[in-house]
Scaffold this active site. Structure first.
Site, PDB file in Angstrom:
ATOM      1  N   GLY A 166       0.800  -1.220   0.000  1.00  0.00           N
ATOM      2  CA  GLY A 166       0.000   0.000   0.000  1.00  0.00           C
ATOM      3  C   GLY A 166       0.829   1.264   0.000  1.00  0.00           C
ATOM      4  O   GLY A 166       1.703   1.427   0.831  1.00  0.00           O
ATOM      5  N   SER A 167       0.593   2.175  -0.942  1.00  0.00           N
ATOM      6  CA  SER A 167       1.450   3.341  -1.066  1.00  0.00           C
ATOM      7  C   SER A 167       0.949   4.260  -2.177  1.00  0.00           C
ATOM      8  O   SER A 167      -0.195   4.140  -2.606  1.00  0.00           O
ATOM      9  CB  SER A 167       2.887   2.879  -1.356  1.00  0.00           C
ATOM     10  OG  SER A 167       2.860   1.828  -2.298  1.00  0.00           O
ATOM     11  N   ARG A 168       1.843   5.134  -2.677  1.00  0.00           N
ATOM     12  CA  ARG A 168       1.437   6.106  -3.683  1.00  0.00           C
ATOM     13  C   ARG A 168       2.630   6.463  -4.563  1.00  0.00           C
ATOM     14  O   ARG A 168       3.782   6.388  -4.130  1.00  0.00           O
ATOM     15  CB  ARG A 168       0.932   7.370  -2.970  1.00  0.00           C
ATOM     16  CG  ARG A 168       0.247   8.367  -3.888  1.00  0.00           C
ATOM     17  CD  ARG A 168      -0.290   9.516  -3.074  1.00  0.00           C
ATOM     18  NE  ARG A 168       0.446  10.742  -3.270  1.00  0.00           N
ATOM     19  CZ  ARG A 168       0.311  11.818  -2.522  1.00  0.00           C
ATOM     20  NH1 ARG A 168      -0.505  11.812  -1.497  1.00  0.00           N
ATOM     21  NH2 ARG A 168       1.004  12.906  -2.771  1.00  0.00           N
TER      22      ARG A 168
END
Length: 217
Positions: free
Chosen positions: A184-186
């Site tokens: 999970g990240s960006r």
């Protein structure tokens, strides 16, 4: 299903834990052990799903900006990029949930002219300040059209490991892998102001395939 090379350590630990917990559940709970084992099996399977490597036909690109990751476009806005560009740029941010493929790909082709790792906080990845305050990497590329494009891997509240394999002087090819983020990240991409933005907020992207913008030649 092919698994990413970054999966080795995580899957080893997950396998050991799955075996130990399952054996203890069977020993102590007998017939009720399935109440523990079945949910555990689902989680164990999700670990494999997270590290999957999809087969994708990556094309050659010159002016196109390619989605660097699988995810959802959560931000398109004009910002000041103060680390490398030292000026205004259009920021396109794509959020990845734990269920997305987490391979990170070059958004444009060209020469890698800058790279840096920044330790930092672990704000939720969709928080606007995560771009400058979270653990992150920054990479800049000089494109064949003589543009400078900056992009960042950003750790989130769950993501605690960022890897990137590129070095200054490397040849970047749009859509090809340069790194990976766990759980999970960006990713943020900073583009010249005259770039034609093709994507819109809410779009679901496939890394290496979808065109999100086009730069002027």
């Amino acid at each position: 299903m092919k698994l990413h090379k970054e999966s080795k350590g995580t899957i080893t630990v997950a396998t050991i834990l799955f075996i130990i917990i399952s054996v203890l559940a069977i020993y102590f709970l007998k017939m009720w052990s399935l109440l523990i084992i079945m949910p555990l099996l689902v989680i164990y399977s999700l670990v494999f799903w997270f590290f999957r490597v999809p087969l994708r036909d990556i094309l050659e690109h010159r002016e196109n900006v390619i989605a660097p990751v699988d995810g959802k476009v959560v931000m398109i806005k004009e910002v000041d990029e103060t680390e490398f560009l030292k000026g205004k740029a259009i920021q396109v941010s794509i959020f990845m949930s734990p269920l997305n493929v987490h391979i990170c790909r070059y958004p444009v082709s060209g020469d890698v002219i800058y790279k840096k790792y920044h330790p930092g906080k672990y704000l939720v990845a969709w928080h606007e300040k995560s771009s400058t305050e979270n653990e992150r990497t920054t990479v800049a590329i000089k494109t064949p059209t003589n543009h400078e494009v900056v992009f960042r891997q950003i750790a989130g509240y769950v993501a605690r490991r960022i890897v990137f394999y590129c070095n200054e002087g490397d040849q970047a090819k749009a859509g090809h892998e340069f790194g990976f983020i766990k759980f999970g990240s960006r990713m943020d991409v900073f583009l010249p102001l005259d770039t034609e933005i093709i994507c819109k907020i809410g779009d679901i992207t496939k890394g290496g395939l979808d065109v999100i913008a086009r730069m002027k030649d």
